[in-house]
Design a protein around this motif. Sequence first.
Motif, PDB file in Angstrom:
ATOM      1  N   VAL A   1      47.442 -83.084  -4.681  1.00  0.00           N
ATOM      2  CA  VAL A   1      47.269 -82.670  -5.985  1.00  0.00           C
ATOM      3  C   VAL A   1      48.489 -83.159  -7.024  1.00  0.00           C
ATOM      4  CG1 VAL A   1      45.868 -80.771  -5.348  1.00  0.00           C
ATOM      5  CG2 VAL A   1      48.506 -80.396  -5.720  1.00  0.00           C
ATOM      6  N   ARG A   2      48.086 -82.877  -8.127  1.00  0.00           N
ATOM      7  CA  ARG A   2      49.135 -83.511  -9.352  1.00  0.00           C
ATOM      8  C   ARG A   2      49.392 -82.138 -10.223  1.00  0.00           C
ATOM      9  NH1 ARG A   2      45.577 -88.440 -10.051  1.00  0.00           N
ATOM     10  NH2 ARG A   2      44.801 -87.490 -11.655  1.00  0.00           N
ATOM     11  N   ARG A   3      50.409 -82.149 -10.879  1.00  0.00           N
ATOM     12  CA  ARG A   3      50.331 -80.882 -11.846  1.00  0.00           C
ATOM     13  C   ARG A   3      49.661 -81.051 -12.878  1.00  0.00           C
ATOM     14  NH1 ARG A   3      56.802 -81.634 -12.934  1.00  0.00           N
ATOM     15  NH2 ARG A   3      56.403 -83.617 -11.946  1.00  0.00           N
ATOM     16  N   GLY A   4      48.980 -80.045 -13.219  1.00  0.00           N
ATOM     17  CA  GLY A   4      47.931 -79.884 -14.267  1.00  0.00           C
ATOM     18  C   GLY A   4      46.532 -79.976 -13.413  1.00  0.00           C
ATOM     19  N   ASP A   5      46.362 -80.062 -12.037  1.00  0.00           N
ATOM     20  CA  ASP A   5      45.284 -79.930 -11.460  1.00  0.00           C
ATOM     21  C   ASP A   5      44.960 -78.596 -11.001  1.00  0.00           C
ATOM     22  OD1 ASP A   5      44.495 -82.639 -11.006  1.00  0.00           O
ATOM     23  OD2 ASP A   5      45.478 -82.803  -9.123  1.00  0.00           O
ATOM     24  N   HIS A   6      43.954 -77.969 -10.728  1.00  0.00           N
ATOM     25  CA  HIS A   6      43.510 -76.640 -10.398  1.00  0.00           C
ATOM     26  C   HIS A   6      43.050 -76.540  -8.829  1.00  0.00           C
ATOM     27  CE1 HIS A   6      43.539 -76.631 -14.700  1.00  0.00           C
ATOM     28  NE2 HIS A   6      43.505 -75.072 -14.529  1.00  0.00           N
ATOM     29  N   ILE A   7      43.492 -75.474  -8.348  1.00  0.00           N
ATOM     30  CA  ILE A   7      43.138 -75.099  -6.810  1.00  0.00           C
ATOM     31  C   ILE A   7      42.387 -73.775  -6.959  1.00  0.00           C
ATOM     32  CG2 ILE A   7      43.686 -74.406  -4.447  1.00  0.00           C
ATOM     33  CD1 ILE A   7      46.043 -76.502  -4.680  1.00  0.00           C
ATOM     34  N   HIS A   8      41.099 -73.889  -6.368  1.00  0.00           N
ATOM     35  CA  HIS A   8      40.426 -72.370  -6.282  1.00  0.00           C
ATOM     36  C   HIS A   8      40.531 -72.086  -4.746  1.00  0.00           C
ATOM     37  CE1 HIS A   8      36.310 -70.160  -6.578  1.00  0.00           C
ATOM     38  NE2 HIS A   8      37.436 -69.426  -6.556  1.00  0.00           N
ATOM     39  N   PHE A   9      41.381 -70.960  -4.379  1.00  0.00           N
ATOM     40  CA  PHE A   9      41.576 -70.262  -3.259  1.00  0.00           C
ATOM     41  C   PHE A   9      40.568 -69.239  -3.088  1.00  0.00           C
ATOM     42  CE2 PHE A   9      45.889 -72.003  -4.570  1.00  0.00           C
ATOM     43  CZ  PHE A   9      45.987 -72.814  -3.401  1.00  0.00           C
ATOM     44  N   GLN A  10      39.635 -69.421  -2.171  1.00  0.00           N
ATOM     45  CA  GLN A  10      38.757 -68.291  -1.636  1.00  0.00           C
ATOM     46  C   GLN A  10      38.453 -68.631  -0.182  1.00  0.00           C
ATOM     47  OE1 GLN A  10      34.837 -68.265  -3.141  1.00  0.00           O
ATOM     48  NE2 GLN A  10      34.808 -70.422  -3.448  1.00  0.00           N
ATOM     49  N   TRP A  11      37.952 -67.564   0.421  1.00  0.00           N
ATOM     50  CA  TRP A  11      37.685 -67.493   1.796  1.00  0.00           C
ATOM     51  C   TRP A  11      36.730 -66.447   2.099  1.00  0.00           C
ATOM     52  CZ3 TRP A  11      42.658 -68.878   1.051  1.00  0.00           C
ATOM     53  CH2 TRP A  11      43.582 -67.690   1.240  1.00  0.00           C
TER      54      TRP A  11
END
Length: 604
Positions: free
Chosen positions: A418-428
């Motif tokens: 990823v790059r700074r400014g991207d978003h990650i959606h963590f879920q499980w």
Amino acid sequence: ELSETTSGQPNMQKLGLLLALIFALACAVNADIYMHNPRGSNNRLNGNGVNRANNNRMCDTQNNAKGGYVYGPPMYYYVGSQLSVEWTNQHGCGDQQDQQNTHCQLILQYMCDSELRDGATETTIPDDEATYNTRIPDPTTDDTFGGGEVYEYGMHEDYDYYQSCKQRERNKGLFLADQGVGGNDARFTRQNPGGGRSAFECPEERDYYPYWHPTPWKDIAVMTSDTSRCDYYVQKSENNRGRGYCSMPSFNNKGDCEANKFDWKMSDANGAPGPDCIVAPMSRDNHLGNSIHGVASTYNWTIPDDTNQNCVLRIRYNISTGDYDGWKTDASSNGPKSPVTNDPTVDFYGKNLTLAVNTAQFGRTFQDRSFKFQIKGRPSDVIDTKRIFNVNVRGKRGNIVQVYPAVEYDFAPVRLSVRRGDHIHFQWTGGDTNPLGNDGEGTAGTDRSNLVQMATNRENYPYNIQDVDFFGTEDALKFAYLNQKNCLTLQELNAANNNNAGQVEQDVRNCMKLNAASRYFDGGLHEIRAADGFYHFMSTRNNNFSNRSQKSTIDVVPFLPIWGIVLISLGAAVCLASIVVSGLAYYSKARPNSWMGQMWLKLT
């Protein structure tokens, strides 16, 4: 290629010639396919048996009964986010130059519908207009399906779709080998000669791609061993081209429809993007394992702008034999003229050998489907140009033998750049009804995972909280402890369980083992603000060195690599130099008697 009459209706005999085996040629083996992210059900719901209870609950998978994951609360994915779809397929696939034992296609599709649901029972939905939408109180003691009134039966394709299927004449131009089918409508195929019902799936549509009548499915990707046919798949996709149908469903072509005084109609293309058509990931025969790169076969799906609370993903798998040309073999080769027969005896140097051939399976389609999920619009503060990546958990409780052909726990993807400014959606998500005898940590039968940072993937101890530099302290604690409540200390647990270690392990108040955590965890969207570098994570519950590894790496990379920065800098320098030289040239020509003008004349 798929031929058409001038009216636009596919010629059914030509369909047999060209499509008979596009998606139904498979060797007589259990060439199963299992989806691992999102969790593939393989027709399971919440039963705790080693095997699923009913392979006709939602569709006909043709897979081994041991596969699949138990129900967990629904996931959701943001429009435009990237989802790593992961699977294993048993009997090989890949570029035809590398995987020469088979021809193959893997088809990814999704559908959404207001009445689509997972259901609350493992019983197949009844083919009865009065009862198929029955609602009942949630039958579980812990409100597994949300509590209150819930649909009793699971359903993907709807009731009306199946009614049209069972009224519509089957395509009699298709190759059936030496198989006899038990009826004349679209329920009866070479793979399904008895016309058996699996929820409201249409067997003819399941077995052939691209199908020639309207379907609820939208194409995502075609992964094939022969990419020379990609133009064909894209042009004929229902995303790009509508389908013909008769106002009297029994007629399957324009000529018969209009000859009997009914109207031939055309549905619109569904308008979904693509599909993508690419070479299939490489995998070897007789093996439900990773691809040649040591990771699961994966397709990165960009979630479409198709918001809906009730969607499902399916993957279909075909391997094709080379014993005859599937693109040129049709109904004229049925019966005694079939190039293949059941269990033939062949001559080999004057002696006989019997081959293991089942012509009902010498053309075969396998599939798996996810549980229901939601496609959700982006938050208002995350603009369309911002990238969103999904990080989930795949796998189920148990050791490698107990879970097979599913997989043990891991993050999906295991490595993400990823790059700074991207978003990650963590879920499980996970379930509480895995077989009680399966190995694992914490309360028996349960799926739980957390995420904590560590120094390197070679290690198996987490950072101290002061060393965590990917999350802030609040988020680091949330991802580690999963918002658990009513927790006891180790001393309190020992006292409450008379120092019985086994009982302490199972105690629902043992938050060290994540026993008090919910089946579903939503870590939310996280904007990447960490410095460039590698960040490593593990699950403290499931990572068990020499038994199973549940680790992940997030690589934060610069917007441009160093070579890109150097190249741009050089380009900028050259551009600036060109501007300076052009300016000097203009000045010198405008003032030839000046010192600069005289110097320019000498230089040029």
